[in-house]
Design an enzyme around this catalytic site. Structure first.
Site, PDB file in Angstrom:
ATOM      1  N   CYS A   1       0.871  -1.170   0.000  1.00 33.15           N
ATOM      2  CA  CYS A   1       0.000   0.000   0.000  1.00 33.15           C
ATOM      3  C   CYS A   1       0.906   1.217   0.000  1.00 33.15           C
ATOM      4  O   CYS A   1       1.542   1.528   1.007  1.00 33.15           O
ATOM      5  CB  CYS A   1      -0.917   0.011   1.226  1.00 33.15           C
ATOM      6  SG  CYS A   1      -1.969   1.483   1.322  1.00 33.15           S
TER       7      CYS A   1
ATOM      8  N   GLU B   1      -3.922   1.030  -6.036  1.00 33.53           N
ATOM      9  CA  GLU B   1      -2.974   0.036  -6.534  1.00 33.53           C
ATOM     10  C   GLU B   1      -2.869   0.218  -8.045  1.00 33.53           C
ATOM     11  O   GLU B   1      -3.712   0.896  -8.653  1.00 33.53           O
ATOM     12  CB  GLU B   1      -3.406  -1.392  -6.189  1.00 33.53           C
ATOM     13  CG  GLU B   1      -3.291  -1.758  -4.717  1.00 33.53           C
ATOM     14  CD  GLU B   1      -1.865  -1.754  -4.180  1.00 33.53           C
ATOM     15  OE1 GLU B   1      -0.925  -1.508  -4.967  1.00 33.53           O
ATOM     16  OE2 GLU B   1      -1.690  -1.981  -2.970  1.00 33.53           O
TER      17      GLU B   1
END
Length: 221
Positions: free
Chosen positions: A2, A105
């Site tokens: 992340c 992402e």
């Protein structure tokens, strides 16, 4: 992993949601492009109460000679936090929650161009990432920093990435923060299948200088 996320919840709403006393020097919100080394909102337990505080995203181990002495440790793998010297003590005694509205992402197209995706809770509720924090002091300089714990991706996330942040359910916040006994290690798992949704967003977020709500707007291109 992340490496970027968004937070749009005002500090007073965060404090109410997490039943935490807010500090006065919290980062500005909304922020649709939170990047490593930015200050972030963090909930930690202290003397039987919760506090909403600011920390640098990117954990600085105690042995660093300066905050930039090594790479910013903005993620910690759930599988190895109990073993890695940078994280193992924090995993036992300094766990925290990091609020987010959603996270990004990337995939790649046939030319290698990076294609960003935005992931959020299906019900629209804020997310609470599992985090670890650390105090660093050297030559009169001090810094409080944090990292986001990640795990193997599951469910819909596997279509775009093999890792994802550990998202702690509201019922488990007290356990993760160490307020409700042992068992925090059992929480380092993927979010339940179907609890997250994702959509493509524009390439503007590929820049860490990009800002504004358009970053999370759907983009099918």
């Amino acid at each position: 992993m992340c490496g970027r996320f968004a937070i749009t919840l005002p500090p007073d709403a965060m404090a109410q949601l997490f039943e935490a006393r807010p500090d006065n020097d919290l980062p500005d919100v909304p922020n649709y492009n939170v990047c490593p080394t930015d200050p972030v909102h963090v909930i930690r337990a202290e003397d039987g109460a919760r506090r909403l505080v600011a920390m640098r995203w990117g954990l600085v181990p105690r042995w660093y000679k300066a905050p930039n002495d090594g790479p910013p440790l903005f993620n910690a793998r759930a599988e190895t936090v109990a073993e890695k010297p940078a994280f193992r003590e924090a995993a036992r005694a300094r766990r925290c929650l990091i609020p987010a509205s959603g996270f990004y992402e990337w995939t790649k197209d046939e030319t290698g161009a990076r294609l960003p995706w935005y992931i959020r809770a299906k019900d629209g509720a804020p997310l609470a990432f599992a985090g670890l924090w650390q105090d660093w002091t050297r030559d009169g300089e001090s810094l409080r920093s944090c990292t986001i714990v990640t795990c193997a991706a599951a469910g819909e996330i596997t279509a775009i990435h093999h890792r994802m942040p550990v998202i702690v359910a509201r019922a488990d916040w007290a356990k993760w923060l160490g307020e409700a006994g042992h068992g925090a290690a059992t929480l380092m798992r993927p979010a339940p299948e179907g609890s997250l949704v994702l959509h493509r967003v524009g390439s503007a977020v590929n820049s860490n200088r990009a800002a504004g709500p358009d970053l999370i707007a759907p983009n099918s291109a």
